[in-house]
Each structure stands twice: as C-alpha cells, then as structure tokens.
Design an enzyme around this catalytic site. Structure first.
Site, PDB file in Angstrom:
ATOM      1  N   ASP A  13     -24.416 -16.129  16.259  1.00  0.00           N
ATOM      2  CA  ASP A  13     -25.111 -15.302  17.257  1.00  0.00           C
ATOM      3  C   ASP A  13     -25.340 -13.875  16.772  1.00  0.00           C
ATOM      4  O   ASP A  13     -25.473 -12.953  17.570  1.00  0.00           O
ATOM      5  CB  ASP A  13     -24.337 -15.278  18.586  1.00  0.00           C
ATOM      6  CG  ASP A  13     -24.009 -16.663  19.095  1.00  0.00           C
ATOM      7  OD1 ASP A  13     -24.912 -17.510  19.086  1.00  0.00           O
ATOM      8  OD2 ASP A  13     -22.844 -16.908  19.467  1.00  0.00           O
ATOM      9  N   LYS A  16     -29.533 -14.040  13.198  1.00  0.00           N
ATOM     10  CA  LYS A  16     -30.068 -14.463  11.891  1.00  0.00           C
ATOM     11  C   LYS A  16     -31.533 -14.846  11.980  1.00  0.00           C
ATOM     12  O   LYS A  16     -32.309 -14.615  11.060  1.00  0.00           O
ATOM     13  CB  LYS A  16     -29.263 -15.659  11.361  1.00  0.00           C
ATOM     14  CG  LYS A  16     -27.800 -15.377  11.117  1.00  0.00           C
ATOM     15  CD  LYS A  16     -27.063 -16.601  10.602  1.00  0.00           C
ATOM     16  CE  LYS A  16     -26.955 -17.695  11.639  1.00  0.00           C
ATOM     17  NZ  LYS A  16     -26.202 -17.335  12.849  1.00  0.00           N
ATOM     18  N   GLY A  17     -31.906 -15.447  13.116  1.00  0.00           N
ATOM     19  CA  GLY A  17     -33.268 -15.932  13.260  1.00  0.00           C
ATOM     20  C   GLY A  17     -34.304 -14.854  13.121  1.00  0.00           C
ATOM     21  O   GLY A  17     -35.346 -15.058  12.481  1.00  0.00           O
ATOM     22  N   GLY A  40     -28.755 -22.127  18.082  1.00  0.00           N
ATOM     23  CA  GLY A  40     -30.167 -21.803  18.233  1.00  0.00           C
ATOM     24  C   GLY A  40     -30.505 -20.444  17.664  1.00  0.00           C
ATOM     25  O   GLY A  40     -29.640 -19.589  17.488  1.00  0.00           O
ATOM     26  N   HIS A  41     -31.755 -20.270  17.336  1.00  0.00           N
ATOM     27  CA  HIS A  41     -32.273 -18.976  16.913  1.00  0.00           C
ATOM     28  C   HIS A  41     -33.315 -18.527  17.934  1.00  0.00           C
ATOM     29  O   HIS A  41     -34.242 -19.274  18.242  1.00  0.00           O
ATOM     30  CB  HIS A  41     -32.932 -19.069  15.531  1.00  0.00           C
ATOM     31  CG  HIS A  41     -31.954 -19.293  14.428  1.00  0.00           C
ATOM     32  ND1 HIS A  41     -32.301 -19.844  13.210  1.00  0.00           N
ATOM     33  CD2 HIS A  41     -30.629 -19.053  14.347  1.00  0.00           C
ATOM     34  CE1 HIS A  41     -31.234 -19.927  12.439  1.00  0.00           C
ATOM     35  NE2 HIS A  41     -30.221 -19.448  13.111  1.00  0.00           N
ATOM     36  N   THR A  42     -33.146 -17.335  18.459  1.00  0.00           N
ATOM     37  CA  THR A  42     -34.109 -16.794  19.404  1.00  0.00           C
ATOM     38  C   THR A  42     -34.975 -15.763  18.698  1.00  0.00           C
ATOM     39  O   THR A  42     -34.463 -14.784  18.144  1.00  0.00           O
ATOM     40  CB  THR A  42     -33.398 -16.144  20.605  1.00  0.00           C
ATOM     41  OG1 THR A  42     -32.582 -17.136  21.247  1.00  0.00           O
ATOM     42  CG2 THR A  42     -34.412 -15.602  21.599  1.00  0.00           C
ATOM     43  N   THR A 128     -20.066 -27.838  21.715  1.00  0.00           N
ATOM     44  CA  THR A 128     -21.222 -27.908  22.617  1.00  0.00           C
ATOM     45  C   THR A 128     -21.418 -29.305  23.185  1.00  0.00           C
ATOM     46  O   THR A 128     -22.332 -29.531  23.973  1.00  0.00           O
ATOM     47  CB  THR A 128     -22.509 -27.495  21.879  1.00  0.00           C
ATOM     48  OG1 THR A 128     -22.673 -28.326  20.729  1.00  0.00           O
ATOM     49  CG2 THR A 128     -22.434 -26.033  21.446  1.00  0.00           C
ATOM     50  N   GLN A 223     -24.893 -21.238  12.741  1.00  0.00           N
ATOM     51  CA  GLN A 223     -23.538 -20.728  12.898  1.00  0.00           C
ATOM     52  C   GLN A 223     -23.256 -19.593  11.894  1.00  0.00           C
ATOM     53  O   GLN A 223     -24.158 -18.838  11.586  1.00  0.00           O
ATOM     54  CB  GLN A 223     -22.506 -21.858  12.791  1.00  0.00           C
ATOM     55  CG  GLN A 223     -22.549 -22.834  13.922  1.00  0.00           C
ATOM     56  CD  GLN A 223     -23.343 -24.075  13.599  1.00  0.00           C
ATOM     57  OE1 GLN A 223     -23.612 -24.421  12.458  1.00  0.00           O
ATOM     58  NE2 GLN A 223     -23.750 -24.788  14.629  1.00  0.00           N
ATOM     59  N   ASP A 334     -29.034  -1.061  18.779  1.00  0.00           N
ATOM     60  CA  ASP A 334     -29.498  -0.451  20.035  1.00  0.00           C
ATOM     61  C   ASP A 334     -28.567  -0.727  21.208  1.00  0.00           C
ATOM     62  O   ASP A 334     -28.521   0.055  22.166  1.00  0.00           O
ATOM     63  CB  ASP A 334     -30.896  -0.962  20.381  1.00  0.00           C
ATOM     64  CG  ASP A 334     -30.973  -2.484  20.417  1.00  0.00           C
ATOM     65  OD1 ASP A 334     -30.699  -3.116  19.375  1.00  0.00           O
ATOM     66  OD2 ASP A 334     -31.297  -3.047  21.471  1.00  0.00           O
TER      67      ASP A 334
END
Length: 430
Positions: A13, A16-17, A40-42, A128, A223, A334
């Site tokens: 988390d 990386k995406g 997942g990658h957002t 998960t 991961q 940020d």
C-alpha cells in the site's frame, strides 16, 4: 540490460502503482511478476480512478504491452471482470499477455482459505480469503493447475478431478463443508477459454526479445518487502516473493537483466491484517486517525482500514539492502502537511535494553521492540500543487533529506498527491 523493478519497501500500500504508471510511459513492456488479486493498485489519471488487481499498471498507455508473468496466480473470472471494467472506460486491453505457466486460483482454494482462517481464530493471519495462499501451496506441491491447462479440456478435467479427490475430502472431513462439484467448476472455467486463449503467450520469450532489442522493461510486484514469504514478518506474510529477487523466478529473467531498482516508501507506514508493527499508532490516536483520513488508508480491494504508524527508517534501510535499491520513490508526503511535528523511527530498543539499528531476525524480539524516534518540525501547509523540490517548504525538504540519509540511497521521486501529474522528480541527490 534496460530492466527496472518497482518494489514496495514496507507492508504494501505504498503507492507502487502510481510510480509504475509514471515510469511505464518510457517502457515497452510492463510485467507483473508475483501475487494475485489480493493486492490492488489504485491509479488516478486526469481525475479518473482505476483500481487494478491483476492487470499491470502499464495498460493505461496504448504503446505498452502489459504482461502477467508466470509467478502470478490468476482467478480468471476476476481477470475478465477487470478487463471488462477497463474496456468500459475505453482502455484497450488487447495487448495484454498472460503466461501459460501462471497458476490458476480455483474455487477450492478460496473455500479452503476461508475455512482455514476461521479455524485459526485469534491466531488468524489476516488473509484476504481469496485463495492466494492455497494456490501457491498447490504450486509447491506440484498439484496446481496452470493457465495452459485450460487449452486442453481433457488435461484440465483430469487435473481437476485429481485435486478435488483430496480437497473435497479435507473440506468434508476436517471442516464439515459440502464437496465442490467438478462438472460445475469445469463448465465455468472452460467457458472462459474463448476470451482467454488469445491472450495466453510465452511471456519469458516475449520479455527477453524486448530486453535483447534494448527496449525498456518495467517489472512490478504486488505487496511489499515485509510481506515477502522469506524475508517478511513471517507468518504474517504473503505466499510469494515480492522482493526484487522475485523477478527472476516470477518473470524468467536473471539478475543482469536489471539495472535499476526503485523502492517505494510511503512518508509514513501502514499495514493490513495481523503481525508486528513497531511504530503503530493505535486506534484512538489522533495522529493515526489523521493519517488514515487524509491518506484514505483503506484497502483497494478489501476496503479494510489500514493500521497507521510513523515512518520506520530501520525497516527502510533493511529493505534497501534486501532489494539492492538504487533509489527511493516517496509517496504521500502531502498527507503529513497538517502535522505540527513528524516522527521518524531511527532505531529499536529491545526488552533487555539492546539497541537495534537493523531489523532483528528473531520474531519474538521484533514483536516486543520499542521505537526510538527523531522528531522533525512539520510545515503546516498544503503541498499538493508543488512541482519542483525547491518549491517545497524548507521543513518538507529537510524531512526528505533526513529520510534519504537514513536510507542510504537517493530519493528521486516524491508524490505530493494521488494524481499522475502530482509527482516531483529529483536528480539522483536532493
């Protein structure tokens, strides 16, 4: 050789995406080398959010060939749903290539994942429950079913029957669950073959052709370092090797194919699920709640709230060594903008007073260490519109330099917001 690896340096988390997406514009191939749809990658592009689970981040560029390598475990229904989601958003997925040697996640893997976690009770691992671990276990036991098996219905059915003979016995006799129906599973999976077959390829050959031609190849993992099966906080880990070395087995390349390893580190730390967390800010802590709220710290796939904590430079140094990182990409700087002061863990103290400058190998020690903090002043202003390092507040620049010194490698990218364009690019030394 022009290969670059993007690897998480914490518990996942890290974002990386967004850096994979950022660097993919210079790449010919973007290769996912391990994991499944448990991570997942957002990506945020022009204000539109793309939540990816299996398809490599480079899919958003029409010139990039996204590749799912042999080290990934695939739920084909999830993959097709993700393809449909992308196509509905006018993203062309026809270039996607899937390794025929990747293993399939089967319904019995998911059922075993669920019942095993319930059986473990308070000792659960926090998976998960998507069948990732059982699929990798079958791979190691040499009873797994691979993507290429879908292309031969007879072989697929033979392997399925063999697997169910054992799995149904365990489900019924150990967990008191109803057996799974082979006909139903077979019909469901083989019905997906017409859509999957055009995408199945010899991805090792594809990757090496690109490298031999001098084209840039970007390797992305799921991961992160401390969820690595061998080097993470075992047993609270994933079932594969997210570290940069996992590229070798998960994509079929040797070490000399890689000339750049970018470790992604969030400006603080989060983790999902169970396991040790030396810098954790527990429920009710005002700073922890602020990090979760400002950082939108909820799982891309599961929606689970992430456990927040201060940046751990002990972990980061070790991750840099494990992955031979050439540089660091820092995300979510940020998020810290609202804080009057910021802490960074620079060492651990054991119960016996021993000071650790490195991550102790013994889990009983790691579970009980206390963080030693350095406190830095915050900058108390928003930075999401900053485009140059020199335009950051002095306190923010000092924080970045401090982390860079502790990590031992340069920070070359800084994320100041979720968008693709909210990236500050630095020279190799800030």
């Amino acid at each position: 050789m022009p290969g670059t690896v993007i690897v998480g340096t914490q518990w996942g988390d890290e974002g990386k995406g967004r850096f994979t997406d950022y660097l993919a514009k210079e790449s010919a191939l973007c290769v996912r080398y391990q994991g499944g749809h448990n991570a997942g990658h957002t990506l945020v592009v022009d204000g539109e959010v793309f939540a990816l689970q299996l398809v490599p981040s480079g899919v958003l560029y029409p010139h990039v060939t996204p590749v799912i390598g042999n080290g990934v475990v695939i739920d084909p229904a999830v993959l097709l749903a993700e393809i449909d989601m992308l196509e509905a958003k006018h993203i062309d997925t026809s270039n996607l290539q899937i390794s025929g040697n990747a293993h399939l996640i089967m319904p019995y893997h998911q059922e075993l994942d669920r019942v095993t976690e319930r059986f473990l009770g308070k000792n659960k691992l926090g998976t998960t429950k998507r069948g990732i671990g059982p699929a990798y276990a079958d791979k190691a036991l040499r009873v797994g079913i691979r993507v290429q098996d879908l292309l031969d219905p007879k072989i697929f059915r033979e392997k399925l029957d063999l697997a169910l003979r054992e799995k149904n016995g365990v489900l019924a006799k150990v967990y008191n669950r109803l057996p799974l129906d082979a006909d139903e599973i077979c019909d469901t999976y083989l019905a997906m073959v017409p859509r999957l077959e055009p995408l199945i390829a010899d991805t090792v050959h594809l990757v090496h052709d690109a490298l031999d031609a001098g084209q840039h190849v970007l390797f992305e993992g799921a991961q992160a370092t401390y969820l690595d099966l061998d080097h993470g906080t075992y047993p609270f880990v994933t079932s594969s090797n997210p570290v940069a070395g996992g590229v070798g087995t998960g994509a079929g390349v040797g070490p000399l194919a890689i000339d750049r390893v970018i470790g992604v580190a969030k400006a603080y730390v989060t983790r999902v699920g169970s396991g040790p967390f030396p810098t954790e800010l527990f429920d009710g802590d005002d700073v922890g709640e602020l990090l979760v709220e400002r950082g939108a710290e909820f799982g891309t796939n599961t929606g689970r709230r992430r456990r927040p904590g201060w940046l751990d430079a002990v972990m980061l140094r070790h991750a840099v060594r494990l992955n031979t990182c050439t540089e660091i990409a820092m995300t979510k700087l940020d998020v810290l903008a609202a804080l009057p002061e910021i802490k960074v863990c620079v060492a651990y103290l054991g119960e016996d007073g021993t000071r650790y400058e490195h991550v102790p190998y013994h889990q009983s020690v790691l579970h009980k260490v206390k963080p030693v903090y350095e406190t830095l002043p915050g900058w108390k202003c928003e930075i999401d519109r900053v485009e140059r390092f020199d335009d950051l507040p002095a306190e923010a620049r000092d924080f970045v330099r401090f982390v860079q010194e502790l990590a031992g490698v340069p920070i070359t990218f800084i994320g100041v917001g979720p968008g693709r364009e909210q990236t500050v690019v630095l020279p190799r030394a800030a």
